[in-house]
Design an enzyme around this catalytic site. Structure first.
Site, short mmCIF file in Angstrom:
data_model
loop_
_atom_site.label_atom_id
_atom_site.label_comp_id
_atom_site.label_asym_id
_atom_site.label_seq_id
_atom_site.Cartn_x
_atom_site.Cartn_y
_atom_site.Cartn_z
N ASN A 95 -13.02 -2.36 2.55
CA ASN A 95 -13.98 -1.26 2.54
C ASN A 95 -14.85 -1.32 1.29
O ASN A 95 -14.35 -1.57 0.19
CB ASN A 95 -13.24 0.08 2.57
CG ASN A 95 -12.39 0.24 3.81
OD1 ASN A 95 -12.75 -0.25 4.88
ND2 ASN A 95 -11.27 0.92 3.68
N GLN B 134 -14.01 3.66 1.25
CA GLN B 134 -13.41 3.12 0.02
C GLN B 134 -13.06 4.26 -0.93
O GLN B 134 -13.92 5.08 -1.26
CB GLN B 134 -14.37 2.15 -0.67
CG GLN B 134 -13.74 1.46 -1.88
CD GLN B 134 -14.66 0.46 -2.57
OE1 GLN B 134 -15.89 0.52 -2.40
NE2 GLN B 134 -14.09 -0.44 -3.33
N HIS C 22 -10.51 -4.75 -2.91
CA HIS C 22 -9.17 -5.05 -2.37
C HIS C 22 -9.30 -5.30 -0.89
O HIS C 22 -10.16 -4.74 -0.21
CB HIS C 22 -8.20 -3.90 -2.64
CG HIS C 22 -8.71 -2.56 -2.19
ND1 HIS C 22 -9.61 -1.82 -2.93
CD2 HIS C 22 -8.47 -1.85 -1.07
CE1 HIS C 22 -9.89 -0.72 -2.28
NE2 HIS C 22 -9.22 -0.71 -1.14
N ASP D 68 0.86 -1.19 0.00
CA ASP D 68 0.00 0.00 0.00
C ASP D 68 0.89 1.24 0.00
O ASP D 68 1.83 1.35 0.80
CB ASP D 68 -0.91 0.00 1.23
CG ASP D 68 -2.01 1.03 1.12
OD1 ASP D 68 -3.18 0.65 1.06
OD2 ASP D 68 -1.70 2.24 1.08
N HIS E 231 -7.17 -5.10 2.66
CA HIS E 231 -5.98 -4.58 3.35
C HIS E 231 -5.49 -5.63 4.34
O HIS E 231 -6.29 -6.17 5.12
CB HIS E 231 -6.34 -3.34 4.18
CG HIS E 231 -6.85 -2.17 3.40
ND1 HIS E 231 -6.07 -1.07 3.12
CD2 HIS E 231 -8.06 -1.91 2.84
CE1 HIS E 231 -6.78 -0.18 2.45
NE2 HIS E 231 -8.00 -0.66 2.26
P1 AMP Z 1 -9.59 2.03 0.33
O1 AMP Z 1 -9.64 3.29 1.15
O2 AMP Z 1 -10.04 0.81 1.07
O3 AMP Z 1 -10.25 2.19 -1.03
O4 AMP Z 1 -8.05 1.78 0.09
C1 AMP Z 1 -7.35 2.18 -1.04
C2 AMP Z 1 -5.90 2.00 -0.69
O5 AMP Z 1 -5.17 2.00 -1.89
C3 AMP Z 1 -5.34 3.11 0.20
O6 AMP Z 1 -4.84 2.54 1.41
C4 AMP Z 1 -4.24 3.72 -0.66
O7 AMP Z 1 -3.11 4.09 0.08
C5 AMP Z 1 -3.94 2.60 -1.65
N1 AMP Z 1 -3.44 3.06 -2.94
C6 AMP Z 1 -3.97 4.00 -3.75
N2 AMP Z 1 -3.23 4.12 -4.87
C7 AMP Z 1 -2.21 3.23 -4.77
C8 AMP Z 1 -1.11 2.88 -5.59
N3 AMP Z 1 -0.89 3.47 -6.78
N4 AMP Z 1 -0.25 1.92 -5.16
C9 AMP Z 1 -0.45 1.31 -3.96
N5 AMP Z 1 -1.47 1.59 -3.15
C10 AMP Z 1 -2.35 2.55 -3.53
#
Ligand code: AMP
Ligand code: ZN
Length: 135
Positions: free
Chosen positions: A89, A96, A102, A33, A104
């Site tokens: 999420n 989200q 995805h 992440d 975590h």
């Molecule tokens: P969510 O809030 O559950 O949608 O989580 C999205 C997650 O994706 C967040 O924790 C971000 O830090 C992560 N994220 C967004 N863009 C990238 C990226 N390019 N590479 C790795 N992680 C990412």
């Protein structure tokens, strides 16, 4: 397999956006992440594009669950974390930000502060209303 050309995680899967991939097979990918909650925070992502868990085909869901377990074990063995949160999420109101399913995996370490919010407790009557709706 369903893809969305505008989706950032589909782009990571395609390799057009870079990522630190720690695992990949035909159906799933796992990468670091970019904005970790804790050191070693990774995401496990099905290659099939769907926004939320309810839209995932059952076979993909099973593959996802298996990969989550496998990578959780790997985090424990290789990072020496003492605990781990599995978080998924769905929808903006749930936090989200990327509309591609995805999970975590957040390693937790002894002595580091951990906070979860609670407090939306209602009456017993309200609890029963939800119970009746959900059972
Ligand atoms: P969510 O809030 O559950 O949608 O989580 C999205 C997650 O994706 C967040 O924790 C971000 O830090 C992560 N994220 C967004 N863009 C990238 C990226 N390019 N590479 C790795 N992680 C990412
Ligand atoms: Zn996608």
């Amino acid at each position: 397999m369903h893809k969305d050309p505008d989706c950032i995680f589909c782009k990571i899967i395609e390799g057009t956006i870079p990522s630190y991939k720690i695992f990949e097979d035909d159906n799933l990918v796992s990468f670091m992440d970019i904005n970790p909650f804790e050191k070693g925070h990774v995401l496990v992502v099905p290659k099939h594009h769907a926004a939320t868990i309810g839209e995932l085909p059952e076979e993909v869901l099973v593959q996802l669950a298996k990969a989550v377990q496998k990578i959780a074990v790997r985090l424990k063995e290789r990072l020496g974390c003492s605990g781990l949160n599995v978080l998924q999420n769905n929808g903006a109101s749930a936090g989200q930000t990327v509309p591609h399913v995805h999970v975590h995996l957040i390693p937790r370490y002894e002595g580091k502060p951990l906070r979860f919010q609670s407090g939306e407790y209602g009456s017993d009557e309200e609890m029963k209303t939800f119970y009746e709706k959900l059972r």
